[in-house]
Scaffold this motif. Structure first.
Motif, PDB file in Angstrom:
ATOM      1  N   TYR A  54      12.884  94.522  78.381  1.00 32.24           N
ATOM      2  CA  TYR A  54      14.021  93.438  77.794  1.00 32.24           C
ATOM      3  C   TYR A  54      15.223  93.484  78.329  1.00 32.24           C
ATOM      4  CZ  TYR A  54      10.643  93.836  73.595  1.00 32.24           C
ATOM      5  OH  TYR A  54       9.719  93.786  72.940  1.00 32.24           O
ATOM      6  N   MET A  55      15.519  94.620  78.883  1.00 34.53           N
ATOM      7  CA  MET A  55      17.145  94.559  79.744  1.00 34.53           C
ATOM      8  C   MET A  55      16.845  93.597  80.920  1.00 34.53           C
ATOM      9  SD  MET A  55      19.081  98.113  80.202  1.00 34.53           S
ATOM     10  CE  MET A  55      17.801  99.299  79.900  1.00 34.53           C
ATOM     11  N   ALA A  56      15.868  93.635  81.458  1.00 36.71           N
ATOM     12  CA  ALA A  56      15.717  92.693  82.775  1.00 36.71           C
ATOM     13  C   ALA A  56      15.420  91.430  82.243  1.00 36.71           C
ATOM     14  CB  ALA A  56      14.382  93.084  83.564  1.00 36.71           C
ATOM     15  N   GLU A  57      14.850  91.069  81.146  1.00 36.80           N
ATOM     16  CA  GLU A  57      14.532  89.675  80.530  1.00 36.80           C
ATOM     17  C   GLU A  57      16.364  89.183  80.276  1.00 36.80           C
ATOM     18  OE1 GLU A  57      12.080  87.292  79.955  1.00 36.80           O
ATOM     19  OE2 GLU A  57      10.462  88.494  80.117  1.00 36.80           O
ATOM     20  N   SER A  58      16.977  90.325  79.722  1.00 33.42           N
ATOM     21  CA  SER A  58      18.306  89.813  79.349  1.00 33.42           C
ATOM     22  C   SER A  58      19.235  89.572  80.270  1.00 33.42           C
ATOM     23  CB  SER A  58      19.078  90.989  78.463  1.00 33.42           C
ATOM     24  OG  SER A  58      18.122  90.984  77.099  1.00 33.42           O
ATOM     25  N   TYR A  59      19.087  90.359  81.458  1.00 34.49           N
ATOM     26  CA  TYR A  59      19.824  89.839  82.664  1.00 34.49           C
ATOM     27  C   TYR A  59      19.627  88.649  83.063  1.00 34.49           C
ATOM     28  CZ  TYR A  59      21.850  94.602  83.266  1.00 34.49           C
ATOM     29  OH  TYR A  59      22.492  95.730  83.339  1.00 34.49           O
ATOM     30  N   LEU A  60      18.211  88.338  83.060  1.00 35.16           N
ATOM     31  CA  LEU A  60      18.059  86.805  83.336  1.00 35.16           C
ATOM     32  C   LEU A  60      18.570  85.755  82.538  1.00 35.16           C
ATOM     33  CD1 LEU A  60      14.113  87.256  84.163  1.00 35.16           C
ATOM     34  CD2 LEU A  60      15.994  86.859  85.872  1.00 35.16           C
ATOM     35  N   ASP A  61      18.670  86.074  81.126  1.00 33.90           N
ATOM     36  CA  ASP A  61      19.213  85.103  80.252  1.00 33.90           C
ATOM     37  C   ASP A  61      20.643  85.057  80.396  1.00 33.90           C
ATOM     38  OD1 ASP A  61      16.922  84.535  79.144  1.00 33.90           O
ATOM     39  OD2 ASP A  61      17.030  86.082  77.564  1.00 33.90           O
ATOM     40  N   VAL A  62      21.391  86.141  80.841  1.00 34.37           N
ATOM     41  CA  VAL A  62      22.962  86.393  80.995  1.00 34.37           C
ATOM     42  C   VAL A  62      23.228  85.512  82.191  1.00 34.37           C
ATOM     43  CG1 VAL A  62      24.922  87.696  81.666  1.00 34.37           C
ATOM     44  CG2 VAL A  62      23.224  88.402  79.592  1.00 34.37           C
ATOM     45  N   GLY A  63      22.306  85.716  83.238  1.00 35.52           N
ATOM     46  CA  GLY A  63      22.636  85.076  84.731  1.00 35.52           C
ATOM     47  C   GLY A  63      22.363  83.554  84.258  1.00 35.52           C
ATOM     48  N   GLU A  64      21.522  83.153  83.610  1.00 33.58           N
ATOM     49  CA  GLU A  64      21.173  81.644  83.309  1.00 33.58           C
ATOM     50  C   GLU A  64      22.519  81.035  82.575  1.00 33.58           C
ATOM     51  OE1 GLU A  64      17.741  78.575  81.780  1.00 33.58           O
ATOM     52  OE2 GLU A  64      17.332  80.828  81.805  1.00 33.58           O
ATOM     53  N   CYS A  65      23.024  81.848  81.679  1.00 34.06           N
ATOM     54  CA  CYS A  65      24.265  81.484  80.984  1.00 34.06           C
ATOM     55  C   CYS A  65      25.385  81.201  81.772  1.00 34.06           C
ATOM     56  CB  CYS A  65      24.504  82.126  79.737  1.00 34.06           C
ATOM     57  SG  CYS A  65      23.223  82.203  78.295  1.00 34.06           S
ATOM     58  N   LEU A  66      25.455  82.292  82.598  1.00 33.38           N
ATOM     59  CA  LEU A  66      26.567  82.443  83.766  1.00 33.38           C
ATOM     60  C   LEU A  66      26.691  81.152  84.645  1.00 33.38           C
ATOM     61  CD1 LEU A  66      26.928  86.252  84.196  1.00 33.38           C
ATOM     62  CD2 LEU A  66      28.803  84.641  83.139  1.00 33.38           C
ATOM     63  N   GLU A  67      25.305  80.963  84.902  1.00 35.95           N
ATOM     64  CA  GLU A  67      25.376  79.605  85.703  1.00 35.95           C
ATOM     65  C   GLU A  67      25.554  78.429  85.245  1.00 35.95           C
ATOM     66  OE1 GLU A  67      21.246  78.360  88.731  1.00 35.95           O
ATOM     67  OE2 GLU A  67      21.080  80.152  87.291  1.00 35.95           O
ATOM     68  N   TYR A  68      25.346  78.183  84.041  1.00 38.23           N
ATOM     69  CA  TYR A  68      25.893  76.998  83.275  1.00 38.23           C
ATOM     70  C   TYR A  68      27.316  77.056  83.096  1.00 38.23           C
ATOM     71  CZ  TYR A  68      20.886  75.733  82.082  1.00 38.23           C
ATOM     72  OH  TYR A  68      19.686  75.479  81.895  1.00 38.23           O
ATOM     73  N   LYS A  69      27.866  78.160  83.049  1.00 39.85           N
ATOM     74  CA  LYS A  69      29.265  78.312  83.034  1.00 39.85           C
ATOM     75  C   LYS A  69      30.065  78.240  84.428  1.00 39.85           C
ATOM     76  CE  LYS A  69      31.237  80.837  80.319  1.00 39.85           C
ATOM     77  NZ  LYS A  69      31.660  82.458  79.637  1.00 39.85           N
ATOM     78  N   ASN A  70      29.149  77.922  85.399  1.00 36.37           N
ATOM     79  CA  ASN A  70      29.545  77.720  86.799  1.00 36.37           C
ATOM     80  C   ASN A  70      30.055  78.951  87.236  1.00 36.37           C
ATOM     81  OD1 ASN A  70      29.430  76.211  89.092  1.00 36.37           O
ATOM     82  ND2 ASN A  70      31.466  75.360  88.847  1.00 36.37           N
ATOM     83  N   GLN A  71      29.677  80.280  86.877  1.00 34.91           N
ATOM     84  CA  GLN A  71      30.066  81.556  87.327  1.00 34.91           C
ATOM     85  C   GLN A  71      28.878  82.006  88.288  1.00 34.91           C
ATOM     86  OE1 GLN A  71      31.143  83.821  83.938  1.00 34.91           O
ATOM     87  NE2 GLN A  71      32.952  82.467  83.222  1.00 34.91           N
ATOM     88  N   LYS A  72      28.613  81.338  89.177  1.00 32.57           N
ATOM     89  CA  LYS A  72      27.511  81.656  90.135  1.00 32.57           C
ATOM     90  C   LYS A  72      27.528  82.983  90.741  1.00 32.57           C
ATOM     91  CE  LYS A  72      27.617  76.967  91.532  1.00 32.57           C
ATOM     92  NZ  LYS A  72      27.821  75.754  92.712  1.00 32.57           N
TER      93      LYS A  72
END
Length: 171
Positions: free
Chosen positions: A17-35
């Motif tokens: 679940y943690m790894a899945e959450s890191y993927l989700d957080v990464g995707e959200c950050l990507e949309y916020k242009n925090q590459k």
């Protein structure tokens, strides 16, 4: 919500679940242009998936990372990650041929963006598969990719041949 999911998975001490959450957080950050922060989250997720030896989760990580590289015009790295995802799909039993063909479509898309090239035999194999398996979404995407490629290359002769001689029922 992604941060809450990460905190909850941490509290539960569930690495998947943690790894899945890191993927989700990464995707959200990507949309916020925090590459850079998004990239760090993706790498953390991949590291966790490798340590757990979880091929399905690792495949998701490669999918996200390939998409990240593609959006940032690092096509060689996108292709490498997509090939890694394809290797994982091939190892699964029974083989999911639809998943494998979607990987192939993504590779066509990345190669088109990388060097404006497409391998017609590979494209034809994918189109034939999509028609044979009645996978309309894959068929429409691949035909669209190839049609756009031919129009951009001003190869109306090949486009004509594609729809009149090879695939008249797709016109």
């Amino acid at each position: 919500f992604s941060n809450k999911a990460l905190a909850l998975s941490n509290k539960l001490e569930n690495n998947a679940y943690m790894a899945e959450s890191y993927l989700d957080v990464g995707e959200c950050l990507e949309y916020k242009n925090q590459k850079l922060d998004a990239f760090r989250n993706y790498l953390t997720a991949i590291d966790m998936a490798e340590k757990m030896d979880n091929p399905q989760l690792l495949g998701k990580c490669y999918l996200h990372l390939a998409s990240f590289y593609n959006l940032n015009k690092l096509f060689d790295k996108a292709i490498i990650n997509k090939l890694k995802q394809g290797d994982l799909v091939r190892k699964e039993l029974p083989l999911d041929s639809n998943a494998l063909m979607w990987v192939q479509y993504d590779l066509h898309y990345f190669q088109r963006r990388a060097n404006d090239q497409l391998n017609f035999n590979s494209v034809k194999n994918l189109m034939d598969f999509a028609i044979r398996k009645n996978n309309n979404k894959l068929k429409y995407y691949e035909f669209g990719l190839y049609r756009t490629y031919l129009i951009d290359k001003d190869r109306m002769d090949l486009l004509y041949d594609l729809y009149i001689n090879q695939y008249p029922h797709e016109l």
